[in-house]
Structures are given as structure tokens and as C-alpha cells.
Write a protein that holds these residues in place. Sequence first.
Motif, short mmCIF file in Angstrom:
data_model
loop_
_atom_site.label_atom_id
_atom_site.label_comp_id
_atom_site.label_asym_id
_atom_site.label_seq_id
_atom_site.Cartn_x
_atom_site.Cartn_y
_atom_site.Cartn_z
N LEU A 173 4.08 33.51 1.38
CA LEU A 173 4.46 32.11 1.38
C LEU A 173 3.53 31.38 0.42
N VAL A 174 4.09 30.47 -0.38
CA VAL A 174 3.28 29.63 -1.25
C VAL A 174 3.34 28.20 -0.72
N ASP A 175 2.17 27.58 -0.65
CA ASP A 175 2.03 26.26 -0.03
C ASP A 175 1.27 25.33 -0.95
N LEU A 176 1.64 24.06 -0.90
CA LEU A 176 0.86 23.00 -1.56
C LEU A 176 0.39 22.04 -0.48
N SER A 177 -0.92 21.85 -0.39
CA SER A 177 -1.50 20.93 0.59
C SER A 177 -2.26 19.84 -0.15
N SER A 178 -1.94 18.59 0.20
CA SER A 178 -2.55 17.43 -0.46
C SER A 178 -2.79 16.35 0.59
N LEU A 179 -3.67 15.41 0.27
CA LEU A 179 -3.78 14.21 1.08
C LEU A 179 -2.51 13.39 0.88
N TRP A 180 -1.88 12.96 1.98
CA TRP A 180 -0.56 12.37 1.83
C TRP A 180 -0.58 11.04 1.07
N LYS A 181 -1.71 10.37 1.05
CA LYS A 181 -1.78 9.09 0.34
C LYS A 181 -1.75 9.26 -1.18
N THR A 182 -2.06 10.48 -1.67
CA THR A 182 -2.09 10.71 -3.12
C THR A 182 -1.18 11.85 -3.54
N ALA A 183 -0.37 12.36 -2.64
CA ALA A 183 0.43 13.56 -2.93
C ALA A 183 1.54 13.29 -3.93
N HIS A 184 1.93 14.32 -4.66
CA HIS A 184 3.07 14.25 -5.57
C HIS A 184 4.35 14.06 -4.75
N PRO A 185 5.22 13.12 -5.12
CA PRO A 185 6.41 12.87 -4.30
C PRO A 185 7.41 14.02 -4.28
N ALA A 191 -1.04 23.16 -8.77
CA ALA A 191 -2.07 22.41 -8.03
C ALA A 191 -2.46 21.14 -8.79
N GLU A 192 -2.60 21.25 -10.09
CA GLU A 192 -2.96 20.08 -10.90
C GLU A 192 -1.86 19.01 -10.83
N GLU A 193 -0.61 19.45 -10.96
CA GLU A 193 0.49 18.49 -10.97
C GLU A 193 0.67 17.83 -9.61
N SER A 194 0.40 18.58 -8.55
CA SER A 194 0.60 18.03 -7.20
C SER A 194 -0.62 17.32 -6.66
N ARG A 195 -1.74 17.38 -7.41
CA ARG A 195 -3.00 16.80 -6.96
C ARG A 195 -3.39 17.37 -5.59
N GLY A 196 -3.29 18.70 -5.49
CA GLY A 196 -3.57 19.34 -4.21
C GLY A 196 -4.13 20.73 -4.37
N ILE A 197 -3.95 21.52 -3.31
CA ILE A 197 -4.41 22.90 -3.27
C ILE A 197 -3.19 23.80 -3.17
N ALA A 198 -3.10 24.79 -4.04
CA ALA A 198 -2.05 25.79 -3.97
C ALA A 198 -2.58 26.99 -3.19
N VAL A 199 -1.80 27.45 -2.23
CA VAL A 199 -2.22 28.50 -1.32
C VAL A 199 -1.16 29.59 -1.27
#
Length: 283
Positions: free
Chosen positions: A196-208, A102-110
Amino acid sequence: MPSQWLAVGAETDPLTRARELQRSWERLLADGALGLELPPGATAGLRPTIVESWRRSLATGLDPTDLLAPIEADESEMLERWFEHPLGSLSHDLMEQLRKVAEESRGIAVVTDASGLVLFRIGDEWLKERAAEQNHLVEGARWSEAADGTNGIGTALAADHPFQVFAFEHFNERHHQWVCSGAPVHDPVSGRVVALVDLSSLWKTAHPRSLELVTTAARTMEQRLVEVRRDQDARLRRRYGDLMTRSTDLLVNRDGYVLAGAEPAHSKPSPQPRPRAQRRPAH
């Protein structure tokens, strides 16, 4: 399967891609009505898997402009389900791994179960609050395609392989600021999806490379399930092996694997992660 079928490539300009997809999504609302068929122009520039998913979403009667993932269970019930889940026994190791992802992707791990019901999530508190309020991305919410339309959880489960849904590829208008990358976790014995494991982020700041991160996390979870199963089988052998006194005695684990006995030809090998053939979406 080529990577461009699974995710928006790192070489793609996100803003340009989002604008292209927005035009296609807006065609869903052509003439002010939603039908069972995609309107002309709505499929322009879309990946085939997204087109198929939009069609499934329309067939369920979902309205992309008035849609929230349903919350089906409260926090206490989901906590109990999480601890009973095969991944729940790995919760300490799993939380640490997902925290780093989650930290590396700048998002939420689910983590969800096989039906898309959210069991666990971790990430920045402000982003979790926004996702909860805006999208119902909370424990106990169902994110299957049938409940929420095209999204990184439900569509990856439907396809049974890692998949990313970017911005206006989401059927649900509420998700258009997000990019969601999901990867199924399979049982090492049966091959069935257990989570299922998911990473959700705002697309403008998401990890590529968020899809790569989540796919690696899912494969690590599968390997840990293999190790847990081997440890359980070893304990069974140690505990009950000496009690086998007759030639017909068999020691069998809960999955029907013969661990010891007079019929070694019928016993199965220790579980290993098995590669799964990935289907290329039809044009």
C-alpha cells in the motif's frame, strides 16, 4: 464509486469539515465510557465507510485516547524486508517517484506491506520527525486497523481500494491533525494486495488532490510490476528455451504460467493490470 465516498472534496472547506467531524468523534466518548456500539450522534455526517471502520475499531477494544501504532521490527530488519519485497527491486525508480509525490503533496510518502507494516517512507525531515514522535509513523510500525484504528493505511487495506481519512475521521486521537490517503498495490498475476502506498500530511496544509496523487503512484507501481514480470519471463525463455528437446517439455515460471512447450492451450496470457470492481459502501 463517487469521489465523495473516497475523500474530502477539493470544494469542501477543510476547517468547517474538521469541526463537523470533531463533534461526531467527541460523541465516541459520551458518558465517559467506550462501548461496542457507536453512541447516538457519533455517526452524524460520517461517510458510511468511516462508520463501518469505527465499529471495527471499537470491536477490537482499542482506546482512541490512548493509542500508538505498535513498532514490531527495528530499522535493520525492515531494510532487509524492503529489499526482499516485490517493490524493493524497483527501489531506485520508486524512491524518485515517491520523492516527487511527497514534495507535491507537502507530506510523507509511505509504503507498507499487505498487512500494514511500514517498509519505507520519504518526505520532509521535520514532518517525518513529527510523525515518528507523535504517531509512530516509522519503518517497522504496524498501521492496520486492528492495531491503530481507522487510518488511511489500514482502512484502505480493509476496503481494498483507494481511500482517504481526514482529521477527526481518524479513530486515534493522535491523528486528528493529519489527513492520510492510501491506495493498495496489487500483484499483476494473482490480483492480491502486495503493498500500500500512502500520503500523510497535516490537513491544514495538505494537497487537495492527495488521493489522486497516491492512486496514480499505486497504478504506476502495478504497471512496473507487470514490466518486471515480462522481463523475467523473457529471460527464462532465452535461457532455457533451447533445452526443451522433448514434445512433453514445458517451461513454466514461478507462478505456474506456461511460457513455452507443447501445450499452448494451457498457457496463460502475459499479466496485465486488471480493473477491480469497487464496492459502494452500504448506507
